[in-house]
Enzyme design. Structure first.
Site, PDB file in Angstrom:
ATOM      1  N   ARG A  60      43.857  37.996  23.970  1.00 46.53           N
ATOM      2  CA  ARG A  60      42.581  37.356  24.316  1.00 46.53           C
ATOM      3  C   ARG A  60      41.987  37.909  25.613  1.00 46.53           C
ATOM      4  O   ARG A  60      40.820  37.658  25.915  1.00 46.53           O
ATOM      5  CB  ARG A  60      42.697  35.832  24.334  1.00 46.53           C
ATOM      6  CG  ARG A  60      43.564  35.245  25.397  1.00 46.53           C
ATOM      7  CD  ARG A  60      43.787  33.768  25.150  1.00 46.53           C
ATOM      8  NE  ARG A  60      42.567  32.980  25.269  1.00 46.53           N
ATOM      9  CZ  ARG A  60      41.975  32.670  26.419  1.00 46.53           C
ATOM     10  NH1 ARG A  60      42.498  33.087  27.552  1.00 46.53           N
ATOM     11  NH2 ARG A  60      40.874  31.946  26.446  1.00 46.53           N
ATOM     12  N   GLU A 117      72.936  33.356  19.187  1.00 46.27           N
ATOM     13  CA  GLU A 117      73.238  33.159  20.622  1.00 46.27           C
ATOM     14  C   GLU A 117      72.576  34.225  21.475  1.00 46.27           C
ATOM     15  O   GLU A 117      72.719  34.235  22.701  1.00 46.27           O
ATOM     16  CB  GLU A 117      74.752  33.176  20.857  1.00 46.27           C
ATOM     17  CG  GLU A 117      75.471  31.921  20.378  1.00 46.27           C
ATOM     18  CD  GLU A 117      74.828  30.645  20.895  1.00 46.27           C
ATOM     19  OE1 GLU A 117      74.494  30.583  22.086  1.00 46.27           O
ATOM     20  OE2 GLU A 117      74.657  29.710  20.091  1.00 46.27           O
ATOM     21  N   ASP A 142      39.157  30.473  33.020  1.00 44.67           N
ATOM     22  CA  ASP A 142      40.344  29.776  32.524  1.00 44.67           C
ATOM     23  C   ASP A 142      41.293  29.385  33.655  1.00 44.67           C
ATOM     24  O   ASP A 142      41.290  30.009  34.718  1.00 44.67           O
ATOM     25  CB  ASP A 142      41.123  30.675  31.558  1.00 44.67           C
ATOM     26  CG  ASP A 142      40.547  30.621  30.151  1.00 44.67           C
ATOM     27  OD1 ASP A 142      39.871  29.643  29.830  1.00 44.67           O
ATOM     28  OD2 ASP A 142      40.799  31.571  29.398  1.00 44.67           O
ATOM     29  N   PRO A 193      65.320  32.966  27.344  1.00 42.69           N
ATOM     30  CA  PRO A 193      65.210  31.860  28.310  1.00 42.69           C
ATOM     31  C   PRO A 193      65.697  32.263  29.701  1.00 42.69           C
ATOM     32  O   PRO A 193      65.424  31.575  30.671  1.00 42.69           O
ATOM     33  CB  PRO A 193      66.087  30.756  27.707  1.00 42.69           C
ATOM     34  CG  PRO A 193      66.968  31.427  26.716  1.00 42.69           C
ATOM     35  CD  PRO A 193      66.264  32.665  26.260  1.00 42.69           C
TER      36      PRO A 193
HETATM   37  N1  SAM Z   1      72.286  31.684  24.209  1.00 43.23           N
HETATM   38  C1  SAM Z   1      71.001  32.008  24.751  1.00 43.23           C
HETATM   39  C2  SAM Z   1      70.912  31.504  26.185  1.00 43.23           C
HETATM   40  O1  SAM Z   1      71.369  30.386  26.420  1.00 43.23           O
HETATM   41  O2  SAM Z   1      70.355  32.210  27.045  1.00 43.23           O
HETATM   42  C3  SAM Z   1      69.879  31.365  23.943  1.00 43.23           C
HETATM   43  C4  SAM Z   1      69.719  31.943  22.587  1.00 43.23           C
HETATM   44  S1  SAM Z   1      68.373  31.245  21.720  1.00 43.23           S
HETATM   45  C5  SAM Z   1      69.159  30.030  20.733  1.00 43.23           C
HETATM   46  C6  SAM Z   1      67.933  32.476  20.563  1.00 43.23           C
HETATM   47  C7  SAM Z   1      66.776  33.357  20.977  1.00 43.23           C
HETATM   48  O3  SAM Z   1      65.630  32.579  21.180  1.00 43.23           O
HETATM   49  C8  SAM Z   1      66.949  34.133  22.253  1.00 43.23           C
HETATM   50  O4  SAM Z   1      67.670  35.316  22.019  1.00 43.23           O
HETATM   51  C9  SAM Z   1      65.526  34.384  22.681  1.00 43.23           C
HETATM   52  O5  SAM Z   1      65.017  35.551  22.055  1.00 43.23           O
HETATM   53  C10 SAM Z   1      64.790  33.182  22.137  1.00 43.23           C
HETATM   54  N2  SAM Z   1      64.426  32.160  23.134  1.00 43.23           N
HETATM   55  C11 SAM Z   1      64.908  30.915  23.196  1.00 43.23           C
HETATM   56  N3  SAM Z   1      64.363  30.228  24.197  1.00 43.23           N
HETATM   57  C12 SAM Z   1      63.481  31.055  24.801  1.00 43.23           C
HETATM   58  C13 SAM Z   1      62.605  30.914  25.901  1.00 43.23           C
HETATM   59  N4  SAM Z   1      62.536  29.785  26.601  1.00 43.23           N
HETATM   60  N5  SAM Z   1      61.825  31.965  26.237  1.00 43.23           N
HETATM   61  C14 SAM Z   1      61.910  33.124  25.552  1.00 43.23           C
HETATM   62  N6  SAM Z   1      62.739  33.307  24.490  1.00 43.23           N
HETATM   63  C15 SAM Z   1      63.511  32.294  24.107  1.00 43.23           C
END
Ligand code: SAM
Length: 247
Positions: free
Chosen positions: A154, A116, A169, A89
Protein backbone atom coordinates in the site's frame (compact mmCIF):
# COMPACT_ATOMS: atom_id res chain seq x y z
CA UNK A 1 8.06 -4.78 -6.56
CA UNK A 2 8.36 -8.54 -6.42
CA UNK A 3 7.41 -10.66 -3.39
CA UNK A 4 8.40 -14.33 -3.13
CA UNK A 5 6.66 -16.05 -0.23
CA UNK A 6 7.77 -19.49 0.92
CA UNK A 7 4.91 -21.27 2.64
CA UNK A 8 3.38 -24.70 3.14
CA UNK A 9 0.03 -23.02 2.49
CA UNK A 10 0.63 -20.89 -0.61
CA UNK A 11 -3.10 -20.63 -1.47
CA UNK A 12 -3.77 -19.17 1.96
CA UNK A 13 -1.20 -16.44 1.31
CA UNK A 14 -2.39 -15.58 -2.20
CA UNK A 15 -6.04 -15.65 -1.17
CA UNK A 16 -5.43 -13.18 1.66
CA UNK A 17 -3.75 -10.78 -0.76
CA UNK A 18 -6.60 -10.69 -3.30
CA UNK A 19 -8.78 -8.12 -1.55
CA UNK A 20 -9.01 -4.35 -1.79
CA UNK A 21 -6.29 -1.94 -2.86
CA UNK A 22 -3.56 -4.53 -2.37
CA UNK A 23 -5.36 -7.09 -4.53
CA UNK A 24 -5.77 -4.44 -7.24
CA UNK A 25 -2.06 -3.57 -7.02
CA UNK A 26 -1.23 -7.18 -7.90
CA UNK A 27 -3.86 -7.23 -10.67
CA UNK A 28 -2.37 -4.04 -12.11
CA UNK A 29 1.18 -5.50 -11.82
CA UNK A 30 2.38 -2.70 -9.55
CA UNK A 31 3.55 -5.63 -7.41
CA UNK A 32 4.09 -9.29 -8.25
CA UNK A 33 3.38 -12.14 -5.86
CA UNK A 34 5.09 -15.52 -6.30
CA UNK A 35 4.39 -18.27 -3.80
CA UNK A 36 6.61 -21.29 -3.30
CA UNK A 37 5.76 -24.49 -1.46
CA UNK A 38 8.84 -26.18 0.02
CA UNK A 39 6.97 -29.47 -0.30
CA UNK A 40 7.56 -29.21 -4.06
CA UNK A 41 11.28 -29.51 -3.32
CA UNK A 42 11.13 -32.82 -1.44
CA UNK A 43 12.24 -36.09 -3.03
CA UNK A 44 10.55 -38.81 -0.97
CA UNK A 45 7.17 -40.41 -1.57
CA UNK A 46 5.64 -38.72 1.46
CA UNK A 47 6.88 -35.25 0.41
CA UNK A 48 8.12 -34.89 3.94
CA UNK A 49 8.94 -31.40 5.09
CA UNK A 50 9.28 -31.78 8.86
CA UNK A 51 11.32 -33.89 11.23
CA UNK A 52 11.61 -34.48 14.95
CA UNK A 53 14.17 -32.19 16.60
CA UNK A 54 17.58 -33.54 17.60
CA UNK A 55 17.68 -33.93 21.35
CA UNK A 56 14.01 -34.89 21.51
CA UNK A 57 11.20 -32.78 22.85
CA UNK A 58 7.77 -31.90 21.57
CA UNK A 59 6.82 -30.87 18.06
CA UNK A 60 8.38 -31.01 14.64
CA UNK A 61 10.84 -28.75 12.83
CA UNK A 62 10.91 -27.66 9.17
CA UNK A 63 13.89 -29.38 7.54
CA UNK A 64 16.65 -27.37 5.92
CA UNK A 65 17.02 -29.37 2.68
CA UNK A 66 13.70 -28.57 0.95
CA UNK A 67 14.10 -24.93 1.99
CA UNK A 68 17.61 -24.78 0.52
CA UNK A 69 16.37 -26.13 -2.82
CA UNK A 70 13.33 -23.89 -2.74
CA UNK A 71 15.42 -20.80 -2.09
CA UNK A 72 17.79 -21.72 -4.89
CA UNK A 73 14.83 -22.07 -7.28
CA UNK A 74 13.56 -18.64 -6.20
CA UNK A 75 16.95 -17.09 -6.90
CA UNK A 76 17.21 -18.91 -10.24
CA UNK A 77 13.76 -17.68 -11.25
CA UNK A 78 14.82 -14.03 -10.96
CA UNK A 79 18.27 -12.66 -10.28
CA UNK A 80 17.03 -9.43 -8.68
CA UNK A 81 18.74 -9.32 -5.27
CA UNK A 82 16.43 -9.61 -2.28
CA UNK A 83 16.76 -9.96 1.47
CA UNK A 84 15.35 -13.15 2.94
CA UNK A 85 12.98 -12.32 5.80
CA UNK A 86 11.94 -15.04 8.22
CA UNK A 87 8.63 -14.39 9.96
CA UNK A 88 9.32 -15.22 13.59
CA UNK A 89 8.01 -14.28 17.04
CA UNK A 90 11.69 -13.86 17.94
CA UNK A 91 12.27 -11.23 15.24
CA UNK A 92 12.48 -7.45 15.37
CA UNK A 93 8.98 -5.97 15.81
CA UNK A 94 7.50 -4.95 12.45
CA UNK A 95 6.45 -1.32 12.17
CA UNK A 96 5.63 1.41 9.65
CA UNK A 97 9.26 2.50 9.37
CA UNK A 98 10.22 -1.07 8.40
CA UNK A 99 7.38 -1.16 5.88
CA UNK A 100 8.72 2.09 4.31
CA UNK A 101 12.25 0.67 4.26
CA UNK A 102 11.11 -2.51 2.51
CA UNK A 103 8.95 -0.55 0.05
CA UNK A 104 12.12 1.02 -1.35
CA UNK A 105 13.47 -2.42 -2.39
CA UNK A 106 12.80 -4.05 -5.76
CA UNK A 107 12.15 -7.42 -4.19
CA UNK A 108 11.84 -9.33 -0.89
CA UNK A 109 11.68 -13.03 -0.07
CA UNK A 110 9.55 -13.99 2.94
CA UNK A 111 9.67 -17.32 4.74
CA UNK A 112 6.61 -18.42 6.69
CA UNK A 113 7.47 -21.07 9.24
CA UNK A 114 5.25 -23.81 10.65
CA UNK A 115 5.53 -26.38 13.44
CA UNK A 116 8.18 -25.42 16.06
CA UNK A 117 10.00 -23.41 13.45
CA UNK A 118 12.86 -23.94 11.00
CA UNK A 119 16.19 -25.80 11.28
CA UNK A 120 18.54 -23.20 12.78
CA UNK A 121 21.25 -23.91 10.19
CA UNK A 122 19.02 -22.61 7.41
CA UNK A 123 18.24 -19.49 9.43
CA UNK A 124 21.92 -18.90 10.25
CA UNK A 125 23.11 -19.16 6.68
CA UNK A 126 20.26 -17.88 4.50
CA UNK A 127 18.08 -15.49 6.48
CA UNK A 128 18.95 -11.79 6.55
CA UNK A 129 16.36 -10.62 9.08
CA UNK A 130 13.75 -12.09 11.40
CA UNK A 131 10.53 -10.09 11.62
CA UNK A 132 7.86 -10.41 14.30
CA UNK A 133 4.34 -9.01 14.10
CA UNK A 134 3.92 -9.04 17.88
CA UNK A 135 4.65 -10.72 21.16
CA UNK A 136 2.38 -13.72 20.64
CA UNK A 137 2.78 -17.04 18.87
CA UNK A 138 0.73 -17.92 15.80
CA UNK A 139 0.55 -21.39 14.31
CA UNK A 140 2.28 -20.25 11.14
CA UNK A 141 4.08 -17.40 9.44
CA UNK A 142 1.49 -16.96 6.69
CA UNK A 143 -0.47 -14.18 8.39
CA UNK A 144 2.73 -12.36 9.38
CA UNK A 145 3.96 -12.61 5.76
CA UNK A 146 0.62 -11.34 4.47
CA UNK A 147 0.76 -8.53 7.02
CA UNK A 148 4.20 -7.44 5.83
CA UNK A 149 3.27 -7.66 2.14
CA UNK A 150 0.03 -5.71 2.67
CA UNK A 151 1.73 -2.95 4.66
CA UNK A 152 4.48 -2.61 2.04
CA UNK A 153 2.31 -2.80 -1.10
CA UNK A 154 0.00 0.00 0.00
CA UNK A 155 3.05 2.27 0.17
CA UNK A 156 4.08 1.63 -3.44
CA UNK A 157 3.52 4.43 -5.95
CA UNK A 158 0.11 4.27 -7.60
CA UNK A 159 -1.49 1.84 -5.15
CA UNK A 160 -3.57 4.27 -3.11
CA UNK A 161 -5.88 6.59 -5.02
CA UNK A 162 -4.67 9.50 -2.94
CA UNK A 163 -1.01 9.16 -1.93
CA UNK A 164 -1.59 11.74 0.81
CA UNK A 165 -3.86 9.34 2.65
CA UNK A 166 -0.84 7.15 3.49
CA UNK A 167 1.09 10.16 4.77
CA UNK A 168 -1.77 10.95 7.18
CA UNK A 169 -1.88 7.38 8.47
CA UNK A 170 -0.95 6.47 12.01
CA UNK A 171 2.81 6.21 12.66
CA UNK A 172 3.81 7.95 9.42
CA UNK A 173 4.72 11.14 11.27
CA UNK A 174 5.20 9.47 14.62
CA UNK A 175 1.59 10.14 15.63
CA UNK A 176 -1.76 8.35 15.44
CA UNK A 177 -4.29 9.37 12.81
CA UNK A 178 -7.06 11.86 13.66
CA UNK A 179 -10.76 10.81 13.92
CA UNK A 180 -12.79 10.74 10.71
CA UNK A 181 -16.47 11.45 10.10
CA UNK A 182 -18.63 11.09 7.01
CA UNK A 183 -22.16 11.50 5.71
CA UNK A 184 -24.80 9.55 7.62
CA UNK A 185 -28.51 9.43 6.76
CA UNK A 186 -29.48 8.32 10.25
CA UNK A 187 -27.10 10.49 12.29
CA UNK A 188 -27.00 13.63 10.11
CA UNK A 189 -24.23 15.94 11.25
CA UNK A 190 -24.86 15.38 14.97
CA UNK A 191 -21.59 14.80 16.81
CA UNK A 192 -19.45 16.05 13.92
CA UNK A 193 -17.06 18.80 15.10
CA UNK A 194 -18.24 22.14 13.64
CA UNK A 195 -14.81 22.92 12.21
CA UNK A 196 -15.05 19.99 9.79
CA UNK A 197 -18.23 21.50 8.33
CA UNK A 198 -16.76 25.01 8.13
CA UNK A 199 -14.96 24.64 4.81
CA UNK A 200 -11.96 26.49 6.33
CA UNK A 201 -9.04 24.29 5.29
CA UNK A 202 -6.47 25.95 7.55
CA UNK A 203 -8.68 25.44 10.61
CA UNK A 204 -9.44 21.87 9.56
CA UNK A 205 -5.72 21.08 9.21
CA UNK A 206 -5.09 22.63 12.65
CA UNK A 207 -7.92 20.59 14.20
CA UNK A 208 -6.62 17.37 12.61
CA UNK A 209 -3.10 17.97 13.89
CA UNK A 210 -4.44 18.68 17.39
CA UNK A 211 -6.51 15.48 17.31
CA UNK A 212 -3.53 13.42 16.10
CA UNK A 213 -1.46 14.74 18.97
CA UNK A 214 -4.32 14.25 21.42
CA UNK A 215 -5.22 10.72 20.30
CA UNK A 216 -1.56 9.75 20.55
CA UNK A 217 -1.36 11.22 24.04
CA UNK A 218 -4.52 9.31 25.06
CA UNK A 219 -3.83 5.96 23.40
CA UNK A 220 -0.07 5.70 22.82
CA UNK A 221 1.76 8.12 25.11
CA UNK A 222 4.93 6.06 24.52
CA UNK A 223 5.08 7.45 20.96
CA UNK A 224 5.10 11.03 22.24
CA UNK A 225 7.88 10.19 24.66
CA UNK A 226 10.32 9.70 21.80
CA UNK A 227 9.29 12.86 19.90
CA UNK A 228 10.55 16.41 20.23
CA UNK A 229 7.36 18.45 19.82
CA UNK A 230 7.55 21.80 18.07
CA UNK A 231 6.30 24.82 20.04
CA UNK A 232 3.14 24.84 17.92
CA UNK A 233 2.50 21.12 18.51
CA UNK A 234 3.06 21.53 22.25
CA UNK A 235 0.45 24.33 22.27
CA UNK A 236 -2.01 22.21 20.30
CA UNK A 237 -1.55 19.29 22.67
CA UNK A 238 -2.10 21.55 25.68
CA UNK A 239 -5.27 22.85 24.05
CA UNK A 240 -6.43 19.25 23.53
CA UNK A 241 -5.73 18.39 27.18
CA UNK A 242 -7.62 21.47 28.39
CA UNK A 243 -10.60 20.52 26.22
CA UNK A 244 -10.46 16.96 27.57
CA UNK A 245 -10.52 18.21 31.14
CA UNK A 246 -13.44 20.50 30.39
CA UNK A 247 -15.54 17.59 29.04
N1 SAM B 1 8.68 -22.30 18.49
C1 SAM B 1 8.66 -20.99 17.92
C2 SAM B 1 9.05 -19.96 18.98
O1 SAM B 1 8.57 -20.10 20.10
O2 SAM B 1 9.78 -19.01 18.66
C3 SAM B 1 7.27 -20.64 17.39
C4 SAM B 1 6.87 -21.42 16.20
S1 SAM B 1 5.31 -20.94 15.58
C5 SAM B 1 4.24 -22.12 16.29
C6 SAM B 1 5.37 -21.42 13.90
C7 SAM B 1 5.73 -20.31 12.93
O3 SAM B 1 4.79 -19.28 13.02
C8 SAM B 1 7.06 -19.64 13.14
O4 SAM B 1 8.09 -20.40 12.55
C9 SAM B 1 6.86 -18.30 12.49
O5 SAM B 1 7.13 -18.37 11.10
C10 SAM B 1 5.38 -18.04 12.68
N2 SAM B 1 5.04 -17.07 13.74
C11 SAM B 1 4.40 -17.34 14.87
N3 SAM B 1 4.22 -16.24 15.61
C12 SAM B 1 4.76 -15.22 14.91
C13 SAM B 1 4.89 -13.83 15.16
N4 SAM B 1 4.44 -13.27 16.27
N5 SAM B 1 5.49 -13.07 14.22
C14 SAM B 1 5.98 -13.63 13.09
N6 SAM B 1 5.88 -14.96 12.82
C15 SAM B 1 5.28 -15.75 13.70
Amino acid sequence: MRFDVISLFPDYVSHCLKAGVVGRAFERSIAQLHTWNPRDFTHDNYRRIDERPFGGGPGMVMMADPLLECLQAIKDADVTPAPVLYMSPQGRPFNQAKARELARLPRVILLAGRYEGVDQRFLDTHVDQEISIGDFVLSGGELPAVTVVDAVVRLLDGVLNDADSAIQDSFEQGLLDCPHYTRSESLGTAGVPDVLLSGNHALIARWRRKQSLGQTWLKRPDLLGSMALSKQDAELLNEFKTEQNAN
